[in-house]
Design a protein around this motif. Sequence first.
Motif, short mmCIF file in Angstrom:
data_model
loop_
_atom_site.label_atom_id
_atom_site.label_comp_id
_atom_site.label_asym_id
_atom_site.label_seq_id
_atom_site.Cartn_x
_atom_site.Cartn_y
_atom_site.Cartn_z
N GLU A 171 46.23 -17.14 -30.25
CA GLU A 171 46.54 -16.11 -29.18
C GLU A 171 45.49 -14.86 -29.15
OE1 GLU A 171 50.36 -14.79 -30.27
OE2 GLU A 171 51.47 -16.60 -29.63
N LEU A 172 44.98 -14.86 -30.45
CA LEU A 172 43.81 -13.97 -30.42
C LEU A 172 42.61 -13.99 -29.45
CD1 LEU A 172 42.41 -11.39 -31.97
CD2 LEU A 172 41.81 -12.82 -33.59
N GLU A 177 39.31 -13.47 -24.73
CA GLU A 177 38.88 -13.85 -23.46
C GLU A 177 39.23 -13.08 -22.29
OE1 GLU A 177 39.87 -18.16 -23.45
OE2 GLU A 177 38.19 -18.72 -24.52
N ALA A 178 40.56 -12.69 -22.16
CA ALA A 178 41.43 -11.95 -21.04
C ALA A 178 40.43 -10.67 -21.20
CB ALA A 178 42.56 -11.89 -21.24
N LEU A 179 40.33 -10.06 -22.28
CA LEU A 179 39.52 -8.63 -22.42
C LEU A 179 37.90 -8.83 -21.73
CD1 LEU A 179 40.93 -7.60 -25.75
CD2 LEU A 179 41.33 -6.50 -23.76
N LYS A 180 37.38 -10.04 -22.25
CA LYS A 180 36.25 -10.10 -21.52
C LYS A 180 36.10 -10.30 -20.24
CE LYS A 180 32.03 -12.97 -22.40
NZ LYS A 180 31.40 -14.28 -22.90
N THR A 186 33.30 -5.49 -26.05
CA THR A 186 33.68 -6.04 -27.16
C THR A 186 35.04 -6.39 -27.29
OG1 THR A 186 31.79 -4.55 -28.21
CG2 THR A 186 33.51 -5.39 -29.67
N PRO A 187 35.52 -7.42 -27.08
CA PRO A 187 36.93 -7.66 -26.98
C PRO A 187 37.31 -7.69 -28.62
CG PRO A 187 35.79 -9.29 -25.56
CD PRO A 187 34.68 -8.48 -26.32
N TYR A 188 36.75 -8.32 -29.36
CA TYR A 188 37.21 -8.06 -30.79
C TYR A 188 35.86 -7.76 -31.82
CZ TYR A 188 38.90 -9.03 -35.72
OH TYR A 188 39.13 -8.72 -36.86
N ALA A 189 36.07 -6.61 -32.39
CA ALA A 189 35.00 -6.15 -33.24
C ALA A 189 35.14 -6.77 -34.57
CB ALA A 189 35.16 -4.62 -33.43
N LEU A 190 33.90 -7.36 -35.07
CA LEU A 190 34.08 -8.11 -36.37
C LEU A 190 32.90 -7.80 -37.23
CD1 LEU A 190 34.95 -10.77 -37.97
CD2 LEU A 190 33.09 -12.04 -36.67
N LEU A 237 34.96 -17.33 -31.69
CA LEU A 237 34.99 -16.08 -31.24
C LEU A 237 33.70 -15.53 -31.12
CD1 LEU A 237 37.36 -13.77 -33.26
CD2 LEU A 237 37.72 -14.63 -31.02
N VAL A 238 32.62 -15.82 -32.02
CA VAL A 238 31.26 -15.48 -32.03
C VAL A 238 30.58 -16.09 -30.82
CG1 VAL A 238 29.22 -14.94 -33.35
CG2 VAL A 238 31.18 -14.29 -34.21
N GLY A 239 30.74 -17.65 -31.18
CA GLY A 239 29.99 -18.53 -30.13
C GLY A 239 30.24 -18.46 -28.92
N LYS A 240 31.61 -17.85 -28.46
CA LYS A 240 31.99 -17.72 -27.10
C LYS A 240 31.78 -16.15 -26.61
CE LYS A 240 35.22 -21.61 -27.38
NZ LYS A 240 36.64 -21.98 -27.39
N GLY A 241 31.13 -15.68 -27.44
CA GLY A 241 30.65 -14.29 -27.06
C GLY A 241 31.74 -13.03 -26.92
N LEU A 242 32.83 -13.51 -27.78
CA LEU A 242 34.02 -12.66 -27.82
C LEU A 242 33.91 -11.57 -28.72
CD1 LEU A 242 36.57 -15.44 -27.24
CD2 LEU A 242 35.68 -13.98 -25.53
#
Length: 421
Positions: A171-172, A177-180, A186-190, A237-242
């Motif tokens: 779900e995350l 992806e929806a935010l992107k 930056t959908p999720y800051a890591l 996440l990282v590999g998909k540009g999220l």
Amino acid sequence: MRRRYSGLLAAAVATAMTLTLSGCGGSGGEVTLRLVAADYGDSEANTSRRYWDQLAADYESSHPGVSIDISVYSWAEVDKKVADMVKRGEEPDIAQIGSYADYADRNKLYRADEVLSIPTQADFLPKLAEAGEFRRVQYGLPFAASTRLFFYNKALFAEAGIEEPPQSWAELQDAAEALKDAGVETPYALPLGPEEAQAETMLWSLSGGGGFVDSVGSYTLDSPENIRAFEWLRDELVGKGLTGPGDPAALNRQDAFDAFARGEVGMLNGHPTLMRQAEKEDVEFGTAPLPGRTGVAEATMGVNDWLMAFKKNGNRKQIGDFLDYVYSEPNTLEFADRYDMLPVTRSASEAMRADEKHEPMREFLDQLPEAVHYPSNKTTWAYVSKTIKQEIGPAVARDGDPSGVLSRIQRDAFATENAAR
């Protein structure tokens, strides 16, 4: 009656202290306790020195013959300052820093039961007191705590059509992806940069069912659960540009918080200070438990800083009396309230929960009793934490090798542990 009894008790304690000190050596029987503390403020206006100065002044006014000499340093230097003092044989009486185990191992510290009254020691939240144990004896006195929750930007969620915070990794990913797609950079800051990468690492380890140590305290940094968590981060996440345009290995926690407070980040893990920062910038946010691999994570991370009492100067009784004052309910609550922390005692936690102005803190308070803490009772933890900060970031790069990185950190931790024995 309660105020009258408290006043009589304070007077009796002050009289007893005066009589005790009159028999001590030194000039006029006076005792000076040296306290070294970390600064939780972010400016001169709210530096921790203001808190300690007022606390010391209040204490000294009712304890003639005792003075408190206070030194406050930034978190970047306070641990080294104390280490240098100890190396020179100039230990302070009390230190408030990030780690106690090495000093306990070298027999530098009083046990908790040698300095604290029984009511004070019994008031600590059990998990925090347990985290202060070295070889099953408590030396570390919990001082300021926090937990982590999942933060999300409500306005960005609404724009992306996301109705509820995610409860699982899948779900995350969907939310990111929806935010992107909605234009959020930056959908999720890591934040796996060197400032606090060990925290984000532990959060993802816990949310995947892993952790840093097993039930007997041995490091498990390269457990299958931890490797799986970082492979997922790399691939999904990282590999998909999220995680935004930058490199997670270069993103520090404060920079991620600042970006969230500017409304540029959709989601991240945060602690209570992020609430006030976001509120100042009028960012409408929500909090939720951490998403886990298949559902809400079973545990979150707790962070705790420590007070410790050094033996060198022999002021056991005076140290103990001052620490009982430090840990009184109003003083514990005042510090937590001032610096957006969680109280470490039952009494202050209950007072915070009962006060409506602290309603936003209740979710963090709910997490604290069962939160998993850093293995700060291990003499090697400071070194291992530093290694994680330096090495974990590249594990989630598109060509990263989580298994190799975590295995290397594990081998290093194991070798350091053996060398310390």
